[in-house]
Design an enzyme around this catalytic site. Structure first.
Site, PDB file in Angstrom:
ATOM      1  N   GLU A 283       0.793  -1.228   0.000  1.00  0.00           N
ATOM      2  CA  GLU A 283       0.000   0.000   0.000  1.00  0.00           C
ATOM      3  C   GLU A 283       0.832   1.288   0.000  1.00  0.00           C
ATOM      4  O   GLU A 283       0.457   2.267  -0.629  1.00  0.00           O
ATOM      5  CB  GLU A 283      -0.941   0.020   1.219  1.00  0.00           C
ATOM      6  CG  GLU A 283      -2.022  -1.053   1.195  1.00  0.00           C
ATOM      7  CD  GLU A 283      -3.093  -0.772   0.158  1.00  0.00           C
ATOM      8  OE1 GLU A 283      -3.126   0.340  -0.399  1.00  0.00           O
ATOM      9  OE2 GLU A 283      -3.894  -1.690  -0.112  1.00  0.00           O
TER      10      GLU A 283
ATOM     11  N   SER B 107     -30.376 -32.587 -22.437  1.00  0.00           N
ATOM     12  CA  SER B 107     -31.581 -32.439 -23.264  1.00  0.00           C
ATOM     13  C   SER B 107     -32.388 -31.194 -22.943  1.00  0.00           C
ATOM     14  O   SER B 107     -33.276 -30.820 -23.722  1.00  0.00           O
ATOM     15  CB  SER B 107     -32.467 -33.680 -23.111  1.00  0.00           C
ATOM     16  OG  SER B 107     -31.836 -34.817 -23.674  1.00  0.00           O
TER      17      SER B 107
END
Length: 699
Positions: free
Chosen positions: A109, A380
């Site tokens: 940071e 299907s």
């Protein structure tokens, strides 16, 4: 011989130029005045800066902004979740936070934290060059002090006024607190995701230990989360979290904090995470709540801090009664000891509103939302998209016939073959029409259909319906061999049920700030992507799935209303996707690791669908699917596909797109076809009989 200088008499050399003292004096005077002016300006600037800093030094910092509870509400206005920063924050002194976490946080940071005075000029210059190179804001340069000032005292709006205030508060923090104090405040304030604020709460949430006891590997993982909890939380995306952890360890090694061996060992360490607690992440509709947060932050641009602390209200499309019905249906259909998973997503096709969402059976143990898993073959259940394509292209009609028998198909200009098989090798051993093929889920008929209509057209139709996954134009596409998510399947089937109108799925209706002002208002996009008549004809055909002989017949007694749908089964996945006029629902069951399903496990999708649909719509009277213009209904003889005569013993009412209905009369019985008036009257009688039967089953 010396050449005389051409510019000097007698050949004598002289200087190129000569400036007299009189010519220098005015220039020296001007330079002196410039220095005096510059010095005065500098003095004024220094005095002003000193006065400004003196002023800031003696100004009291504002009280840190008080967070307010944000709420998520269902469609009826009931609160289903709240966010509040104060609910999970435990402040501890800096000496009770692991040094590993301090070093890892600074490494990723603010590497120059102890060297700068609140602003990292070197970092700002580097970020400016990167952003200029990419012509967009690619890299930031905010220091920890700037982040702390922003989070403590300001909103996250992007205005110059806010940036100016941030700079002032940054200077004040640097003047009034030591570096260790600032670092301690930062680590006790920053948001680590899932409701945890500060290092101590985060350590308890992720690892079940105090912040002082964090290891190097744990600290590097934790330090990477605040940049974007939705991306770097190991609960949300382990790969992103692990990649960022290793990046932090690499930076620490480059800075000499660690050796390369230490960084590699920590990166390879297997971390043990705590299951997310029920207080933070359990309760009602947890997968939906996660989805709302992702939509709000990622798509709508709501700042995470505003979401967690800003007192906003998010009005969603969730129907709490439908959601409870979904959770109950899954819970009651799968034994509690089973490791089998399930997912359910239900959408109102008329407006795209998501009414219920269940992403798995145990959120506390696994937060992965299977509703959006796009690695499962639909089997299907994909076939209706194929048949819709055939109807839309005019290539087939409900009475188009193919032989149901083992067949070898040739494609790719004769270079390849494909030999599909029916489930359990059951074949009609004769010609069947589209209704029979859908009801019995005949694979040979489906592949025959895709060979006729063309797989490229089927892919085009899938895209229209909102399915974006990769598909290839091969015959096996007809049998759902390419993965798709339950979310996409529910949306696609909803489009068919909505007369071919696709409405973008919507989860958030409106977002208001703490003052009640609207920050976002949903405007779902609607588009007619399929002809209404063809969508209706397919819907009628799909209703036969729940009739006698259909693959969904075993749950037909549970459903007391008109419903269309399609089952789908592969070795590892089982589906039922279907819809009523009010709800389109996709149900998937299977295992996360592609374990094969037993027949009993594969049959659980249909009961979940039926139980959910009936309970979710219990207060809504049954409705038939509305008939659009361009549809005609005639009686046919199923054996021949021709118009049925009055004496045909097995005539069937069938809907057609106008102009595609048969015109030739079955000549086997030697009389005239059923008239349109007779057909209408018998259709009404048929529907009345259906309703009586449904009421009988219900009673």
């Amino acid at each position: 011989m010396t050449k005389p200088n051409s510019g000097s008499p007698g050949g004598k050399r002289r200087l190129p130029f000569r400036v007299s003292a009189e010519r220098w004096m005015p220039l020296l005077g001007r330079i002196k005045r410039w220095f005096i002016v510059a010095g005065c300006c500098m003095a004024v600037f220094m005095i002003a800066a000193f006065c400004f800093l003196f002023y800031l030094r003696h100004q009291t910092l504002p009280a840190s902004s008080i967070s307010q509870t944000s709420q998520i509400l269902d469609f009826q206005g009931n609160v289903i979740d709240t966010f509040h920063a104060g609910e999970n924050r435990q402040s501890v002194p800096l000496n009770r936070i692991s040094p590993y976490l301090l070093e890892a946080t600074l490494a990723i940071e603010d590497q120059r934290f102890y060297d700068h005075l609140g602003f990292d000029m070197k970092g700002m210059a580097r970020a400016a060059l990167v952003n200029l190179e990419h012509m967009k804001a690619k890299q930031g340069a905010s220091t920890l002090t700037q982040q702390l000032a922003r989070n403590l005292y300001l909103t996250h709006e992007r205005t110059w006024k806010r940036k100016l205030k941030e700079a002032m508060y940054t200077i004040q923090l640097e003047m009034q607190y030591s570096k260790d104090d600032i670092l301690g405040m930062y680590l006790n304030q920053i948001y680590y995701g899932h409701g945890a604020y500060g290092a101590e709460a985060a350590a308890q949430l992720y690892y079940g230990k105090h912040a002082a006891d964090l290891t190097l590997a744990e600290s590097a993982m934790l330090a990477g989360i605040p940049k974007g909890p939705k991306y770097y939380s190991p609960y949300m995306d382990m790969k992103n979290a692990k990649d960022r952890q290793r990046t932090i360890l690499s930076i620490m090694a480059d800075q000499g904090i660690l050796t390369g061996v230490q960084a590699e060992e920590a990166g390879n360490e297997l971390l043990q995470f705590q299951p997310l607690g029920t207080k933070q992440q359990g309760g009602f509709a947890p997968y939906f709540r996660d989805y709302i947060r992702i939509i709000a932050v990622d798509r709508l641009g709501i700042d995470e801090h505003l979401l967690s602390e800003g007192g906003i209200r998010i009005y969603t499309t969730l129907d709490s009664e439908a959601q409870q019905a979904a959770e109950d249906a899954i819970g009651q259909s799968i034994p509690s000891a089973s490791q089998q998973q399930a997912a359910l997503i239900s959408i109102d096709p008329r407006n795209g509103y998501i009414k219920a969402m269940v992403g798995g059976r145990n959120y506390k143990n696994n937060q992965f939302n299977r509703v959006f898993a796009d690695t499962r073959q639909p089997g299907s259940s994909f076939k209706p998209i194929l048949y819709l394509t055939a109807l839309q292209e005019g290539a087939m009609s409900p009475i188009s016939r193919f032989k149901s028998a083992p067949t070898v198909f040739t494609y790719d200009e004769g270079r390849k073959t494909y030999a599909p098989r029916n489930y359990n090798d059951k074949y009609a051993k004769g010609e069947i029409d589209m209704r029979q093929a859908i009801a019995s889920s005949d694979n040979i008929y489906a592949v025959s259909a895709i060979m006729k209509v063309g797989p490229e057209k089927v892919i085009e139709m899938a895209r229209r319906l909102g399915i974006d996954n990769k598909m290839e134009p091969v015959p096996s596409l007809a049998l759902g061999t390419f993965p798709v998510s339950p979310f996409e399947m529910a949306s696609a089937f909803g489009t068919i049920g909505n007369g071919g109108v696709r409405v973008e799925p919507t989860a958030i209706v409106r977002i208001e700030d703490r003052k009640g002002e609207v920050l976002y208002q949903a405007k779902p996009e609607e588009k007619q992507v399929v002809n209404p008549a063809q969508a209706y004809v397919l819907t009628g055909l799909m209703e036969s799935v729940f009739d006698a002989g259909g693959t969904g017949n075993r749950v037909s007694a549970m459903i007391k209303r008109p419903v269309a749908g399609k089952t789908g089964t592969t070795a590892t996945d089982a589906w039922l996707v279907g819809y009523t006029p009010e709800l389109a629902t996709a149900v998937w069951v299977g295992y996360d690791k592609d374990r094969k399903l037993t027949p009993a496990e594969a049959h659980r999708a249909a009961p979940i669908f039926a139980a959910y649909t009936e309970k979710a719509l219990a207060a809504i009277p049954p409705k038939i699917f509305p008939v659009p213009d361009g549809v005609v209904s005639v009686y046919i003889d199923p054996a021949t596909g021709k118009l049925a005569s009055n004496s045909c013993p097995n005539k069937r009412l069938e809907a057609f797109v106008s102009g595609t209905e048969p015109t030739e009369v079955c000549g086997e019985h030697g009389d005239k076809p059923v008239s349109a008036d007779d057909a209408k009257g018998q259709a009404e009688q048929s529907k009345s009989w259906w309703q009586q039967l449904k009421r009988w089953w219900k009673d």
